[in-house]
Design an enzyme around this catalytic site. Structure first.
Site, PDB file in Angstrom:
ATOM      1  N   ILE A   1      79.569 -57.537 -69.027  1.00 57.14           N
ATOM      2  CA  ILE A   1      80.580 -57.489 -67.962  1.00 57.14           C
ATOM      3  C   ILE A   1      81.442 -56.245 -68.088  1.00 57.14           C
ATOM      4  O   ILE A   1      81.635 -55.505 -67.118  1.00 57.14           O
ATOM      5  CB  ILE A   1      81.463 -58.757 -67.985  1.00 57.14           C
ATOM      6  CG1 ILE A   1      80.604 -60.024 -67.853  1.00 57.14           C
ATOM      7  CG2 ILE A   1      82.508 -58.682 -66.868  1.00 57.14           C
ATOM      8  CD1 ILE A   1      79.837 -60.118 -66.560  1.00 57.14           C
ATOM      9  N   TYR A   2      81.954 -56.003 -69.282  1.00 58.71           N
ATOM     10  CA  TYR A   2      82.798 -54.819 -69.491  1.00 58.71           C
ATOM     11  C   TYR A   2      82.047 -53.540 -69.126  1.00 58.71           C
ATOM     12  O   TYR A   2      82.574 -52.669 -68.425  1.00 58.71           O
ATOM     13  CB  TYR A   2      83.252 -54.769 -70.951  1.00 58.71           C
ATOM     14  CG  TYR A   2      83.976 -53.495 -71.335  1.00 58.71           C
ATOM     15  CD1 TYR A   2      85.311 -53.311 -71.012  1.00 58.71           C
ATOM     16  CD2 TYR A   2      83.316 -52.475 -72.018  1.00 58.71           C
ATOM     17  CE1 TYR A   2      85.976 -52.141 -71.352  1.00 58.71           C
ATOM     18  CE2 TYR A   2      83.968 -51.306 -72.372  1.00 58.71           C
ATOM     19  CZ  TYR A   2      85.300 -51.139 -72.037  1.00 58.71           C
ATOM     20  OH  TYR A   2      85.942 -49.977 -72.368  1.00 58.71           O
ATOM     21  N   GLY A   3      80.808 -53.411 -69.625  1.00 56.96           N
ATOM     22  CA  GLY A   3      80.023 -52.213 -69.339  1.00 56.96           C
ATOM     23  C   GLY A   3      79.751 -52.034 -67.862  1.00 56.96           C
ATOM     24  O   GLY A   3      79.700 -50.909 -67.356  1.00 56.96           O
TER      25      GLY A   3
END
Length: 266
Positions: A152-154
């Site tokens: 998700i962060y990436g």
């Protein structure tokens, strides 16, 4: 020449490190946070620096609050020369299907919407005043690489890489410079928190991370040098490049680096 700098998400980690470095060189800095306690603590740490520092409560996902951050900094300092969208949240201890829904939404709101808000407010302000530099903080995943736990962060950082390129093209006809920052793997409060939350996962990656991580006070001066030197849109200020990664990994086969996490109680 004294410059006026605004940094979002700047009461800890790399954001505070950048603020301290700019202020130590005599530049004026406006910082912000959603937490009044963190804001007060950060301002106390910056008080001894020669540059003037001010702070404001700001949730970057609220465009009204971001506009107030710009207006307050401009009223205090005059023109804003540099705006850095640093505010971000990394929750990297779960695979994609197990990330709590609240964490997914907070990452999207902070990393994506918050940065877009910052860009729209700062770019409009800089166009009106006739100049300025605007930088977005990227990170793991922004070049398309995959790391476990960064699904998700990436994705948010990959999207911001595209967004930053698009903004640079749309503002190519004015004197607003759009740049990117990739700080590399830096030991911050967030990294320490996640290592303590998931010690088993941290220990699996500890040896590799130990070869690549750096501390905020090592990376911040390099990044500030690059930000100040940037003269055209599309510039990437990058600490941990491919050559440096290869050199460290090769060196690590022969020389063991002192553990970078032990001083932080890990």
């Amino acid at each position: 020449m004294t410059l006026n700098v605004v940094i979002t998400g700047s009461t800890e980690g790399i954001g505070l490190g950048l603020a301290a470095e700019f202020a130590s060189r005599g530049h004026n800095v406006a910082i912000c946070s959603r937490s009044a306690d963190k804001l007060e603590s950060a301002l106390a740490k910056l008080a001894a620096q020669p540059g003037k520092t001010v702070g404001r409560i700001c949730d970057v996902a609220d465009v009204t609050a971001v506009q107030a951050l710009w207006d307050n900094a401009k009223e205090t300092f005059g023109e804003i020369d540099i705006w850095i969208n640093n505010a971000g949240l990394a929750r990297t201890v779960w695979p994609i299907l197990e990330v709590p829904q609240g964490e997914v939404e907070t990452m999207l709101r902070t990393n994506m919407l918050g940065t877009i808000n910052g860009c729209r407010v700062a770019a409009n302000g800089m166009r009106a005043q006739g100049q300025g530099k605007l930088f977005n903080m990227l990170g793991g995943g922004s070049s398309g690489e995959y790391f476990p736990g960064l699904g998700i962060y990436g994705t948010t950082k990959r999207g911001l890489d595209y967004f930053t390129d698009a903004l640079g093209k749309e503002l190519a006809d004015c004197d607003v410079i759009i740049g990117k920052i990739r700080p590399g793997m830096v030991i911050t409060e967030a990294v320490i928190r996640e290592a303590r939350e998931k010690p088993e996962a941290f220990e699996k990656s500890r040896a590799t991370m130990n070869k690549l991580v750096d501390r905020v006070d090592t990376v911040a001066p390099y990044l500030v040098d690059g930000i100040l030197a940037t003269q055209k849109s599309g510039t990437m200020v990058r600490w941990l490049n491919g050559g440096k990664i290869a050199m460290r990994m090769t060196k690590g086969l022969f020389v063991k680096r002192p553990d970078q996490f032990e001083p932080f109680g890990l």
